[in-house]
Design a protein around this motif. Structure first.
Motif, PDB file in Angstrom:
ATOM      1  N   SER A  65       0.572  -0.995   0.049  1.00  0.00           N
ATOM      2  CA  SER A  65      -0.086  -0.056  -0.146  1.00  0.00           C
ATOM      3  C   SER A  65       0.880   0.978   0.088  1.00  0.00           C
ATOM      4  O   SER A  65       1.439   1.505   1.115  1.00  0.00           O
ATOM      5  CB  SER A  65      -0.950  -0.015   1.239  1.00  0.00           C
ATOM      6  N   VAL A  66       0.976   2.004  -1.180  1.00  0.00           N
ATOM      7  CA  VAL A  66       1.711   3.038  -1.426  1.00  0.00           C
ATOM      8  C   VAL A  66       1.029   4.179  -0.633  1.00  0.00           C
ATOM      9  O   VAL A  66      -0.241   4.448  -1.180  1.00  0.00           O
ATOM     10  CB  VAL A  66       2.378   3.463  -2.732  1.00  0.00           C
ATOM     11  N   GLN A  67       1.370   4.958   0.162  1.00  0.00           N
ATOM     12  CA  GLN A  67       0.621   6.222   0.814  1.00  0.00           C
ATOM     13  C   GLN A  67       1.200   7.599   0.118  1.00  0.00           C
ATOM     14  O   GLN A  67       0.339   8.490   0.275  1.00  0.00           O
ATOM     15  CB  GLN A  67       0.907   6.133   2.269  1.00  0.00           C
ATOM     16  N   ARG A  71      -1.201   7.254  -4.156  1.00  0.00           N
ATOM     17  CA  ARG A  71      -1.987   6.234  -3.423  1.00  0.00           C
ATOM     18  C   ARG A  71      -1.946   5.102  -4.502  1.00  0.00           C
ATOM     19  O   ARG A  71      -2.494   5.295  -5.697  1.00  0.00           O
ATOM     20  CB  ARG A  71      -3.069   6.811  -2.892  1.00  0.00           C
ATOM     21  N   SER A  74       0.787  -1.389  -5.106  1.00  0.00           N
ATOM     22  CA  SER A  74       1.904  -1.517  -6.218  1.00  0.00           C
ATOM     23  C   SER A  74       3.187  -2.609  -5.540  1.00  0.00           C
ATOM     24  O   SER A  74       2.957  -2.830  -4.503  1.00  0.00           O
ATOM     25  CB  SER A  74       2.436  -0.342  -6.795  1.00  0.00           C
ATOM     26  N   LEU A  76       7.140  -3.305  -4.743  1.00  0.00           N
ATOM     27  CA  LEU A  76       8.400  -2.451  -4.369  1.00  0.00           C
ATOM     28  C   LEU A  76       9.394  -3.606  -5.072  1.00  0.00           C
ATOM     29  O   LEU A  76       9.394  -4.715  -4.747  1.00  0.00           O
ATOM     30  CB  LEU A  76       8.451  -2.520  -3.020  1.00  0.00           C
ATOM     31  N   ILE A  92       8.839   1.367  -8.020  1.00  0.00           N
ATOM     32  CA  ILE A  92       7.207   1.282  -7.471  1.00  0.00           C
ATOM     33  C   ILE A  92       6.818   1.245  -8.863  1.00  0.00           C
ATOM     34  O   ILE A  92       6.779   1.655  -9.842  1.00  0.00           O
ATOM     35  CB  ILE A  92       6.737   2.399  -6.986  1.00  0.00           C
ATOM     36  N   LEU A 145       8.744   8.814  -0.052  1.00  0.00           N
ATOM     37  CA  LEU A 145       8.081   7.557  -0.427  1.00  0.00           C
ATOM     38  C   LEU A 145       7.893   7.089   0.956  1.00  0.00           C
ATOM     39  O   LEU A 145       8.382   6.873   1.768  1.00  0.00           O
ATOM     40  CB  LEU A 145       9.055   6.634  -1.265  1.00  0.00           C
ATOM     41  N   ILE A 147       5.365   3.617   2.213  1.00  0.00           N
ATOM     42  CA  ILE A 147       4.760   2.474   1.927  1.00  0.00           C
ATOM     43  C   ILE A 147       4.384   1.667   3.245  1.00  0.00           C
ATOM     44  O   ILE A 147       5.095   1.427   4.288  1.00  0.00           O
ATOM     45  CB  ILE A 147       5.785   1.305   1.314  1.00  0.00           C
ATOM     46  N   TYR A 149       2.954  -1.851   4.997  1.00  0.00           N
ATOM     47  CA  TYR A 149       2.976  -3.107   4.658  1.00  0.00           C
ATOM     48  C   TYR A 149       2.753  -4.019   5.828  1.00  0.00           C
ATOM     49  O   TYR A 149       2.931  -3.693   7.069  1.00  0.00           O
ATOM     50  CB  TYR A 149       4.197  -3.616   4.073  1.00  0.00           C
TER      51      TYR A 149
END
Length: 376
Positions: A65-67, A71, A74, A76, A92, A145, A147, A149
């Motif tokens: 979950s890329v914040q 958003r 994706s 890594l 990403i 960045l 992320i 998780y």
């Protein structure tokens, strides 16, 4: 809603009054607008293209979950070039799609700070935060960045590799191979508190050489070398605020974090002292105290400040009564006798009526004495 046009804000408030259950929906929508997420969803910029066929993927963590800076769900990807003409990359990207973001300068000069942080309300989840100067193509305004998780799920999927180490340790080694340092949150020396920046609630992390506030945009990072002082203010019986003064370019900037639980005071104060940050609370509060005195303001702030350890620094020692010297019997348990109290027989003090009666008797005695003198 303060950033919305007044007429639109008023309409939203009217709707919330009629339908209270819509308030949470509106707040989420406003947060998305503030963070620019809707704009990013319409048109996600793509970094300079790379050909993954020229790289060897050494680690891929799927569906994270890329914040920030956008958003997205994706992957890594850590990849090393097959030739000496290229550099390792952190990418990403969604499966079978072009990368959304690439870091191709994975060195200490470009990667300013990288850390794994706990998320207080989510036990199994962690945040990976990477602050850098620029990414490939300079897309997404070079914002950090972030992320999120699930560490338990990742550890389970990598259990064959993680037989002799934890996932954070393994991940830290992978980052080192690519050329940058990943810091790990250590509970024995690092801590966090709930705080507000304006109306936004977040977590204020006190780390080895940094202070970080997240996780709504903007995510803020202050290096120890930037910080000039940390001062306490707005002390109540339950909460207090800290103002952080820091160097920004050629000037000093200030930022306040408020509504911090009073129970966190000792930890923060010990941190401030251990890191050698200047505390100018005394100087500033003495000025405030003088103004309070001139304006005959109540001592509520002073009383509240004294409820916390070290509170005497905030209100000033000259304004503190020494325990045991108060005339208030309920405060220090001492009793001062006045002229109507008996020190040896414990008899109660005279009432107003008794005093009046004794006064009348005394007048009558004087008249009798005068009468005796005349008779004589």
């Amino acid at each position: 809603m303060e950033n919305l046009p007044s007429n639109l804000s008023e309409q939203i408030k009217n709707l919330i009054e009629k339908y209270p259950e819509t308030e949470n929906v509106f707040n989420q929508l406003i947060d998305l607008i503030d963070e620019g997420t809707l704009k990013e969803a319409k048109r996600v910029k793509i970094s300079n293209e790379i050909n993954f066929a020229d790289y060897t993927v050494i680690l891929q963590l799927p569906s994270l979950s890329v914040q920030s800076p956008f958003r997205s769900k994706s992957n890594l990807i850590f990849a090393c070039p097959k030739s000496d003409t290229s550099k390792p990359i952190l990418a990403i990207a969604k499966t079978n799609e072009k990368p959304q973001l690439i870091l191709d300068k994975l060195n200490d000069e470009n990667v300013l700070y990288a850390v794994i942080l706990p998320i207080p309300e989510k036990k199994d989840f962690k945040n990976l935060a990477i602050f850098y100067k620029e990414n490939m193509g300079g897309v997404h305004k070079n914002e950090p960045l972030l992320i999120q998780y699930n560490e338990s799920l990742i550890s389970e999927s990598l259990k064959l590799i993680l037989q002799k180490m934890t996932f954070p340790t393994y991940f830290q080694r992978q980052c080192s191979m690519l050329g940058f340092k990943l810091n790990l949150f250590t509970e024995s020396k690092d801590f966090y508190v709930v705080a507000h920046k304006g109306s936004k609630e977040g977590f204020l992390y006190f780390l080895e050489d940094q202070i970080l506030f997240g996780f709504k945009k903007p995510i803020l990072l202050f290096e120890k070398s930037q910080i000039e002082s940390i001062n306490y203010s707005s002390v109540t019986r339950l909460t207090f605020s800290i103002t952080l003064s820091y160097k920004e370019a050629d000037k000093t900037a200030k930022i306040e974090f408020s509504m911090i639980d009073q129970a966190e005071f000792d930890k923060i104060d010990n941190y401030v002292k251990a890191k050698g940050f200047t505390d100018k609370s005394l100087t500033e509060e003495l000025k405030a105290k003088s103004n309070m005195k001139n304006n005959e303001t109540s001592g509520a702030l002073r009383e509240a400040a004294l409820q916390i350890p070290g509170g005497e620094k905030i209100v000033g020692e000259s304004n503190i009564e020494v325990q045991g010297d108060s005339d208030d019997e309920d405060v220090d348990g001492t009793y001062q006798f006045n002229g109507n109290e008996s020190e040896d027989d414990g008899s109660p003090p005279n009432t107003d009526e008794e005093t009046e009666e004794k006064g009348d008797d005394a007048k009558e005695d004087d008249l009798n004495q005068e009468a005796i003198k005349i008779d004589n």
